[in-house]
Scaffold this motif. Structure first.
Motif, short mmCIF file in Angstrom:
data_model
loop_
_atom_site.label_atom_id
_atom_site.label_comp_id
_atom_site.label_asym_id
_atom_site.label_seq_id
_atom_site.Cartn_x
_atom_site.Cartn_y
_atom_site.Cartn_z
N LEU A 24 39.41 -6.39 33.64
CA LEU A 24 38.45 -7.41 34.07
C LEU A 24 37.19 -7.40 33.22
O LEU A 24 36.64 -8.44 32.89
CB LEU A 24 38.09 -7.17 35.54
CG LEU A 24 37.22 -8.20 36.23
CD1 LEU A 24 37.95 -9.54 36.33
CD2 LEU A 24 36.83 -7.71 37.60
N LEU A 25 36.74 -6.20 32.83
CA LEU A 25 35.47 -6.05 32.11
C LEU A 25 35.67 -5.75 30.63
O LEU A 25 34.71 -5.35 29.96
CB LEU A 25 34.64 -4.93 32.75
CG LEU A 25 34.28 -5.12 34.21
CD1 LEU A 25 33.52 -3.91 34.73
CD2 LEU A 25 33.48 -6.39 34.42
N ASN A 26 36.88 -5.94 30.11
CA ASN A 26 37.14 -5.55 28.73
C ASN A 26 36.27 -6.32 27.76
O ASN A 26 35.84 -7.43 28.04
CB ASN A 26 38.62 -5.68 28.38
CG ASN A 26 39.05 -7.11 28.11
OD1 ASN A 26 38.31 -8.06 28.32
ND2 ASN A 26 40.26 -7.26 27.65
N GLY A 27 35.98 -5.70 26.67
CA GLY A 27 35.12 -6.29 25.66
C GLY A 27 33.80 -5.54 25.60
O GLY A 27 33.43 -4.80 26.51
N LYS A 28 33.12 -5.75 24.52
CA LYS A 28 31.88 -5.01 24.24
C LYS A 28 30.69 -5.49 25.05
O LYS A 28 29.75 -4.73 25.28
CB LYS A 28 31.60 -5.12 22.75
CG LYS A 28 30.48 -4.28 22.25
CD LYS A 28 30.39 -4.36 20.73
CE LYS A 28 29.26 -3.51 20.22
NZ LYS A 28 29.20 -3.52 18.75
N GLY A 56 26.85 -15.84 19.35
CA GLY A 56 26.93 -16.99 20.25
C GLY A 56 28.35 -17.26 20.70
O GLY A 56 28.60 -17.58 21.86
N LYS A 57 29.30 -17.11 19.78
CA LYS A 57 30.71 -17.35 20.10
C LYS A 57 31.21 -16.35 21.15
O LYS A 57 31.88 -16.72 22.12
CB LYS A 57 31.54 -17.24 18.83
CG LYS A 57 33.02 -17.45 19.02
CD LYS A 57 33.76 -17.31 17.69
CE LYS A 57 35.26 -17.46 17.88
NZ LYS A 57 35.98 -17.31 16.62
N MET A 58 30.88 -15.08 20.97
CA MET A 58 31.32 -14.05 21.92
C MET A 58 30.64 -14.22 23.28
O MET A 58 31.28 -14.03 24.32
CB MET A 58 31.03 -12.65 21.37
CG MET A 58 31.88 -12.28 20.17
SD MET A 58 33.66 -12.37 20.48
CE MET A 58 33.85 -11.10 21.68
N LEU A 59 29.35 -14.55 23.27
CA LEU A 59 28.64 -14.77 24.53
C LEU A 59 29.28 -15.92 25.30
O LEU A 59 29.53 -15.79 26.50
CB LEU A 59 27.15 -15.03 24.28
CG LEU A 59 26.31 -15.28 25.53
CD1 LEU A 59 26.38 -14.09 26.48
CD2 LEU A 59 24.87 -15.58 25.14
N SER A 60 29.55 -17.01 24.63
CA SER A 60 30.19 -18.16 25.29
C SER A 60 31.54 -17.78 25.87
O SER A 60 31.85 -18.13 27.02
CB SER A 60 30.38 -19.31 24.30
OG SER A 60 29.14 -19.82 23.90
N ARG A 61 32.35 -17.06 25.10
CA ARG A 61 33.67 -16.66 25.56
C ARG A 61 33.58 -15.74 26.78
O ARG A 61 34.26 -15.93 27.77
CB ARG A 61 34.43 -15.95 24.44
CG ARG A 61 35.89 -15.68 24.82
CD ARG A 61 36.51 -14.62 24.00
NE ARG A 61 35.91 -13.34 24.43
CZ ARG A 61 36.24 -12.18 23.92
NH1 ARG A 61 37.11 -12.09 22.96
NH2 ARG A 61 35.68 -11.07 24.37
N ASP A 62 32.69 -14.74 26.70
CA ASP A 62 32.57 -13.79 27.80
C ASP A 62 31.99 -14.44 29.05
O ASP A 62 32.43 -14.13 30.17
CB ASP A 62 31.74 -12.58 27.37
CG ASP A 62 32.51 -11.63 26.47
OD1 ASP A 62 33.72 -11.84 26.24
OD2 ASP A 62 31.90 -10.66 25.97
N LEU A 63 31.03 -15.34 28.89
CA LEU A 63 30.49 -16.05 30.05
C LEU A 63 31.59 -16.86 30.74
O LEU A 63 31.70 -16.87 31.97
CB LEU A 63 29.34 -16.97 29.64
CG LEU A 63 28.02 -16.28 29.28
CD1 LEU A 63 27.05 -17.27 28.66
CD2 LEU A 63 27.40 -15.62 30.51
N ARG A 64 32.42 -17.51 29.96
CA ARG A 64 33.51 -18.31 30.51
C ARG A 64 34.50 -17.41 31.26
O ARG A 64 34.93 -17.74 32.37
CB ARG A 64 34.22 -19.07 29.38
CG ARG A 64 35.20 -20.10 29.81
CD ARG A 64 35.71 -20.99 28.67
NE ARG A 64 35.88 -20.36 27.38
CZ ARG A 64 35.01 -20.48 26.35
NH1 ARG A 64 33.94 -21.23 26.48
NH2 ARG A 64 35.24 -19.87 25.21
N GLU A 65 34.85 -16.26 30.68
CA GLU A 65 35.79 -15.35 31.33
C GLU A 65 35.19 -14.75 32.61
O GLU A 65 35.89 -14.62 33.62
CB GLU A 65 36.22 -14.24 30.37
CG GLU A 65 37.14 -14.74 29.28
CD GLU A 65 37.54 -13.66 28.29
OE1 GLU A 65 37.29 -12.45 28.54
OE2 GLU A 65 38.10 -14.02 27.23
N LEU A 66 33.91 -14.39 32.57
CA LEU A 66 33.26 -13.86 33.76
C LEU A 66 33.19 -14.92 34.87
O LEU A 66 33.37 -14.61 36.05
CB LEU A 66 31.85 -13.35 33.42
CG LEU A 66 31.82 -12.08 32.56
CD1 LEU A 66 30.40 -11.83 32.05
CD2 LEU A 66 32.35 -10.88 33.32
#
Length: 116
Positions: A24-28, A56-66
């Motif tokens: 659920l929390l994977n990623g940096k 910005g790309k990683m933040l967007s992706r992680d926000l969407r997954e969260l």
């Protein structure tokens, strides 16, 4: 009759639960994003500044997954220009103790941690 688990069964059960949380929390960046949002609602640009090193790309992706996992909610304000805010959900807030414990462990062992 009680369902008593052997130490090996308990270990396996614990490992499976840990795997679920890590999936659920994977990623940096996800734990850092959650930790920030436990303190206050933030806009994308604020998170980008606060979570140092995230792109910005990683933040967007992680926000969407969260958001997909119901840990945060995204609110669009009808302002000019449009304002988008991210907030922790009640479910996501249950991770505050975990993020605090991780931070405390980091502070207490910072001299032992090797950045490489």
């Amino acid at each position: 009759m009680e369902n008593i688990k052997t130490p090996l069964e308990e270990c396996g059960h614990t490992i499976l639960a840990n795997h679920d949380v890590m999936d659920l929390l994977n990623g940096k960046w996800k734990v850092s994003i959650i930790a920030c949002l436990c303190f206050r609602t933030m806009r994308y640009s604020e998170l980008l500044k606060e979570v140092r090193g995230v792109s910005g790309k990683m933040l967007s992706r992680d926000l969407r997954e969260l958001e997909d996992n119901h840990l945060i909610k995204r609110t669009i304000q009808a302002t000019q220009p449009v304002t988008v805010e991210h907030a922790i959900t009640e479910y996501g807030y249950t991770l505050k103790k975990l993020t605090s414990t991780i931070a405390e462990w980091g502070w207490s062992t910072e001299k032992k941690i090797i950045n490489g």
